[in-house]
Enzyme design. Structure first.
Site, PDB file in Angstrom:
ATOM      1  N   HIS A   1      89.606  24.735  45.035  1.00 23.91           N
ATOM      2  CA  HIS A   1      88.929  23.464  44.736  1.00 23.91           C
ATOM      3  C   HIS A   1      89.543  22.823  43.497  1.00 23.91           C
ATOM      4  O   HIS A   1      89.715  23.478  42.470  1.00 23.91           O
ATOM      5  CB  HIS A   1      87.431  23.703  44.493  1.00 23.91           C
ATOM      6  CG  HIS A   1      86.694  22.478  44.044  1.00 23.91           C
ATOM      7  ND1 HIS A   1      86.007  22.418  42.843  1.00 23.91           N
ATOM      8  CD2 HIS A   1      86.549  21.258  44.627  1.00 23.91           C
ATOM      9  CE1 HIS A   1      85.467  21.218  42.705  1.00 23.91           C
ATOM     10  NE2 HIS A   1      85.784  20.502  43.764  1.00 23.91           N
ATOM     11  N   SER A   2      89.896  21.541  43.607  1.00 26.22           N
ATOM     12  CA  SER A   2      90.356  20.756  42.458  1.00 26.22           C
ATOM     13  C   SER A   2      91.508  21.472  41.747  1.00 26.22           C
ATOM     14  O   SER A   2      92.534  21.736  42.363  1.00 26.22           O
ATOM     15  CB  SER A   2      89.170  20.498  41.523  1.00 26.22           C
ATOM     16  OG  SER A   2      89.412  19.442  40.641  1.00 26.22           O
ATOM     17  N   MET A   3      91.361  21.825  40.464  1.00 22.53           N
ATOM     18  CA  MET A   3      92.437  22.513  39.752  1.00 22.53           C
ATOM     19  C   MET A   3      92.852  23.795  40.462  1.00 22.53           C
ATOM     20  O   MET A   3      94.040  24.153  40.494  1.00 22.53           O
ATOM     21  CB  MET A   3      92.005  22.834  38.317  1.00 22.53           C
ATOM     22  CG  MET A   3      93.084  23.514  37.481  1.00 22.53           C
ATOM     23  SD  MET A   3      92.490  24.144  35.889  1.00 22.53           S
ATOM     24  CE  MET A   3      91.741  25.705  36.399  1.00 22.53           C
TER      25      MET A   3
ATOM     26  N   GLY B   1      93.017  24.266  43.548  1.00 24.82           N
ATOM     27  CA  GLY B   1      93.929  23.900  44.623  1.00 24.82           C
ATOM     28  C   GLY B   1      95.325  23.647  44.118  1.00 24.82           C
ATOM     29  O   GLY B   1      96.319  23.978  44.795  1.00 24.82           O
TER      30      GLY B   1
END
Length: 322
Positions: A117-119, A121
């Site tokens: 998720h987010s960072m 990823g």
């Protein structure tokens, strides 16, 4: 212990129906912590959280995924219950990638899938480029896998990050940790993350604060807020993307990160085209940046189907070789 924390433990074991065990791993500067679900011999899936979050971000999603898989969700160093990096050390993407390498080495995983998720990823994207033989599938939750920086900004960021770190190191005696009531800590968390529901904020706070005399302190390292000194430009990001051998799915929230976060001109279209060329799956879904935590039922079946289809493809490939 506050009633809010007691009720959260009840929520974790009843509503979710799948209790997690605690993951602890020794590293040279302390330990990496996290949570584990599923049998030790299950399909290995590593879950990587976003910046300033912790592994609790997967607490509502994992119980909706296959129960015979092995999920390990870590708190990155400086986040959640994991140790902070040593004094004088910077927080950079290459070090987060090295953290992942340490974890999978300790787990003795030769090949595994990643949900980021987010960072998390972006860390997954870099790891999958550096170690393509180790990653069989990647699910990117509201991120593109890489975050490019304009060439003109790269060295400005490096200078600022170094200066900020030195300034922080020189102010040791002036640092004061603020003590919050639980409700004020929750207000602060939600102010920084407007997409969090009330319940989601409580879940993240289980690992985001620690109780002290008079209230609660945030457990994360302030240094994660300092400017990241290691950036990649567009060309470097696209080259890393080309090195990925895993099957990839991007789940982009319509009211997510890229509705407010500014990317270099044309990057969104270019990176999506590059992923399509790599035969990645790209889905735009209704929801916000924390859709996987706030409304996990919106994405759980999509993630399961994608990862299971990968397993079927692998089985068919192996059968064709016999």
């Amino acid at each position: 212990m506050l009633p809010a924390f007691t009720s959260l433990r009840h929520f974790s074991t009843t509503t979710m129906r799948r209790a997690a065990s605690e993951f602890r791993m020794t590293v040279p500067w302390g330990e990496v912590r996290g949570q584990v679900w599923g049998p030790s011999n299950g399909r290995p899936v590593l879950c990587l959280h976003g910046w300033a979050d912790n592994c609790g971000t997967f607490s509502t999603l994992v119980p909706l995924l296959p129960k015979d898989w092995r999920f390990v969700a870590i708190d990155f160093p400086g986040h959640g219950l994991s140790s902070h990096r040593p004094d004088g050390c910077l927080y950079t993407f290459p070090l987060y990638v090295a953290d992942v390498r340490r974890v999978v080495e300790a787990l003795q995983w030769k090949q595994f899938s990643i949900i980021g998720h987010s960072m998390g990823g972006n860390v997954a994207g870099i790891f999958s480029a550096l170690y393509p033989e180790m990653v069989d599938a990647v699910v990117l939750l509201d991120n593109y896998g890489y975050l490019p920086t304009q060439m003109t900004e790269m060295f400005k960021n490096m200078r600022k990050g170094i200066n900020d770190q030195i300034h922080y190191d020189n102010k040791t005696d002036e640092r004061k940790e603020r003590v919050y009531t639980y409700e004020k800590a929750k207000e602060r968390l939600k102010a920084a993350n407007p997409s969090l529901s009330d319940q989601s904020a409580d879940i993240l706070l289980e690992r985001a604060v620690r109780e002290v005399e008079g209230g609660f302190l945030f457990s994360r390292d302030f240094r994660i807020n300092l400017k990241n000194i290691v950036n990649n430009n567009m060309e470097q990001c696209l080259h890393m993307l080309s090195l990925v051998k895993a099957r990839v799915m991007l789940l982009l929230a319509k009211d997510g990160l890229f509705k407010t976060f500014t990317l270099p001109n044309g990057y969104g279209d270019l990176i999506q085209k590059s992923w399509v060329d790599q035969k990645a799956t790209i889905l735009n879904i209704e929801g916000d940046h924390h859709i996987h935590l706030n409304k996990p039922e919106s994405v759980a079946s999509i993630i399961t189907d994608f990862l299971q289809s990968h397993s079927l493809d692998e089985t068919e490939n192996q059968s064709s070789k016999l």
